[in-house]
Design an enzyme around this catalytic site. Structure first.
Site, PDB file in Angstrom:
ATOM      1  CB  THR A 117      -0.890   0.045   1.259  1.00 46.57           C
ATOM      2  OG1 THR A 117      -0.068   0.376   2.388  1.00 46.57           O
ATOM      3  CG2 THR A 117      -1.595  -1.288   1.511  1.00 46.57           C
ATOM      4  CG  ASN A 118      -0.242   4.954  -1.706  1.00 49.85           C
ATOM      5  OD1 ASN A 118      -1.314   5.441  -1.977  1.00 49.85           O
ATOM      6  ND2 ASN A 118       0.541   4.452  -2.644  1.00 49.85           N
ATOM      7  CB  CYS A 119       0.705   3.809   4.703  1.00 51.53           C
ATOM      8  SG  CYS A 119      -0.808   2.846   4.511  1.00 51.53           S
ATOM      9  CE1 TYR A 120       2.363  -0.316   8.215  1.00 52.35           C
ATOM     10  CE2 TYR A 120       0.173   0.329   7.429  1.00 52.35           C
ATOM     11  CZ  TYR A 120       1.105   0.225   8.453  1.00 52.35           C
ATOM     12  OH  TYR A 120       0.790   0.650   9.704  1.00 52.35           O
ATOM     13  N   PRO A 121       4.567  -0.229   1.832  1.00 53.08           N
ATOM     14  CG  PRO A 121       6.496   0.971   1.343  1.00 53.08           C
ATOM     15  CD  PRO A 121       5.404   0.870   2.351  1.00 53.08           C
TER      16      PRO A 121
END
Ligand code: SF4
Ligand code: SF4
Lengths: 386, 135
Positions: free
Chosen positions: A136-140
């Site tokens: 994700t954007n926060c958990y790449p």
């Protein structure tokens, strides 16, 4: 004069408390009587050490760089549940290793699973962590593979929805083939009988109507101090009971929690049941305050007083039939021989009486040394006598 | 490579036969004789370590049993790991030889190796892998 929790705790703090084990209490009440025993004894310690399937651990695996939100996690190839915050997972005791052959070649050995991962963590052994994510954007981050020990991860909280069953079935096999069950290997034509309870040492059999064990009760858990957080799953106070409130069938259960990082290998072990699966064998001890005469009477319970139902695990149990072949007491079971339908059957245990006794002894020492204080329940369990 | 340590019993009519030679030649097995005795009733007793490919070993042992050779794993190799045992007693009623003995005072079990006939039943029954059988 009834005692209060704070009076007993004051005595513990001053080193004046009188603590005995549930085994010792039997003799004390026999020789001194309930009245005198309830005045003289402040605390009775109990213990049990046996397989407890509804167990597991919440792990916070720590954040990586770059960060990851786990979608799938395996610890030594055993899957853990990831439907929690980014790096929180729950590892259940009975989960199997991905490549376990299960019962394909019957009976399967079930060599490794969640209970064994928990044991390896407690022992400080290295455990292989593999995790996948979608990014994700926060958990790449999408993948992690590394070796961890319990020291490397921020939290490991043992959280079990059902432990310490109050009484249990005695299992036999009436068919003419060997069967492999969670109650162990059962020989045909009632060749053996297996039971699983610490009987007179068992926590909930010393407080049969839940007068002192409730939400918030501090306990011995896997060698550390833990807590009861509620009635466990399948808690059923409404079973037939003998005089003194003793249940004749599986009844109350406890949900418990504690810090896995503080636990020790001696009191928490992975277990494999041939043909059935894996589980966790765990030590639990509860200190029971002798608030009044009733508690003295309850804690004086002996193996002869506690009855268990004998159930056929070849047909009746798997089919969900409530048929009972007979009733025996824990004294007979512990002696290793019961008689059912006129047949003498050798009996074996699944929980360890020797270890249950050790736990009651350790708890007694903790209290004598002032290292363990009693806690008053903040709420009672369903079915509690008030 | 698989290895098995066995006690073989030969009935009198087989004692003179070149059976071990056939196992070596026809089944490509290696045979290490650890002990050989002929009892007064002329029954032969061989303690052997047989090794070879798993399939070949299976076939070889099959051949032996068809001939009427009695086979038993070697009892000396049943190990009880005291440190792993939790003293649950689950193995006691299963053991046909009464090799596990319970101290009723202490509720601790002990293993009396001399009684064990290496049937292997307890190995499956122990949830903690405290009993090991080495063939
Ligand atoms: S079954 Fe295993 S753990 Fe239980 S008493 Fe026997 S050897 Fe010990
Ligand atoms: S191998 Fe068989 S005879 Fe030996 S201890 Fe185990 S059950 Fe008993």
């Amino acid at each position: 004069m009834p005692k209060t929790y704070s009076q007993i705790n004051q005595k513990i703090a001053m080193g004046e408390v009188v603590v005995v084990t549930a085994e010792e209490m039997i003799e004390i009440v026999k020789t001194k009587g309930v009245k005198k025993a309830s005045r003289e004894v402040d605390v009775v310690t109990t213990g049990t050490f046996g397989p407890m399937c509804s167990s597991g651990v919440f792990l916070n695996l720590g954040h990586s760089k770059p960060r990851i939100k786990f979608r799938k996690v395996w610890l030594n190839n055993v899957p853990a549940y990831t439907g929690l915050a980014a790096v929180d997972v729950y590892l259940g005791a009975t989960e199997l290793s991905e490549d376990d052959p299960e019962n394909k070649v019957f009976p399967g050995e079930f060599r490794y699973g969640g209970g064994h991962v928990i044991e390896d963590l407690v022992a400080g052994r290295p455990v292989k962590l593999k995790g996948l994510a979608y990014g994700t954007n926060c958990y790449p981050n999408r993948e992690i593979e590394k070796t961890i020990t319990i020291r490397d991860i921020p939290q490991a909280i043992l959280t079990n929805p059902r432990n310490a069953y109050q009484n249990y079935n005695v299992a036999v096999n009436k068919s003419d083939r060997v069967i492999y069950t969670y109650m162990g290997i059962l020989q045909p034509r009632m060749g053996n009988a297996n039971y699983c309870s610490a009987g007179q040492l068992s926590p909930l059999l010393n407080d049969p109507l839940y007068r002192t064990i409730g939400v918030g009760t501090r306990i011995f858990l896997g060698g550390a101090q833990g807590y009861v957080w509620g009635a466990g799953t399948q808690h059923n106070p409404d079973v037939p009971r003998d005089k003194n409130g003793l249940p004749r069938a599986p009844a109350g259960t406890l949900a418990v929690t504690g810090n896995l990082k503080e636990m020790s290998l001696e009191w928490i072990r992975g277990a494999s049941f041939t043909g059935y699966g894996v589980t966790l064998t765990l030590g639990i001890g509860v200190a029971i305050p002798i608030l009044d005469e009733k508690m003295a009477e309850y804690t004086a319970v002996s193996d002869e007083d506690i009855h268990a139902q004998v159930v056929d695990y070849s047909k009746d149990y798997p089919q969900g039939k409530d048929k009972i072949l007979g009733t025996v007491n824990y004294h007979e079971l512990r002696e290793g021989k019961i008689t059912i339908e006129g047949k003498e059957i050798p009996a074996g245990g699944l929980s360890s009486y020797a270890r249950a006794r050790d736990i009651a002894d350790i708890l007694k020492q903790w209290i004598e040394k002032g290292e363990f204080l009693l806690s008053e329940p903040v709420a009672f369990l369903p079915g509690a006598e008030r | 490579m698989t290895k098995k340590r066995l006690v073989l019993r030969f009935p009198p009519e087989l004692v003179e036969q070149p059976i071990t030679y056939q196992l070596i030649r026809d089944y490509d097995l290696m045979i290490n004789i650890l002990q050989a005795t002929v009892t007064p009733r002329e029954e032969g007793r061989l303690v052997v370590e047989i090794s070879g490919e798993r399939k070949a070993l299976e076939k070889g042992l099959n051949y032996l049993s068809q001939l009427g050779v009695g086979m038993q794993p070697l009892a000396q190799d049943v190990l009880w790991h005291q440190d792993k045992c939790i003293h649950c007693t689950a193995c006691i009623p299963l053991c046909p030889a009464g090799a596990f003995v319970l101290d009723r005072e202490k509720h601790l079990i002990s293993f009396e190796k001399e009684r064990c006939i290496a049937c292997g039943l307890c190995v499956r029954a122990c949830p903690y892998k405290a009993i090991e059988i080495l063939f």
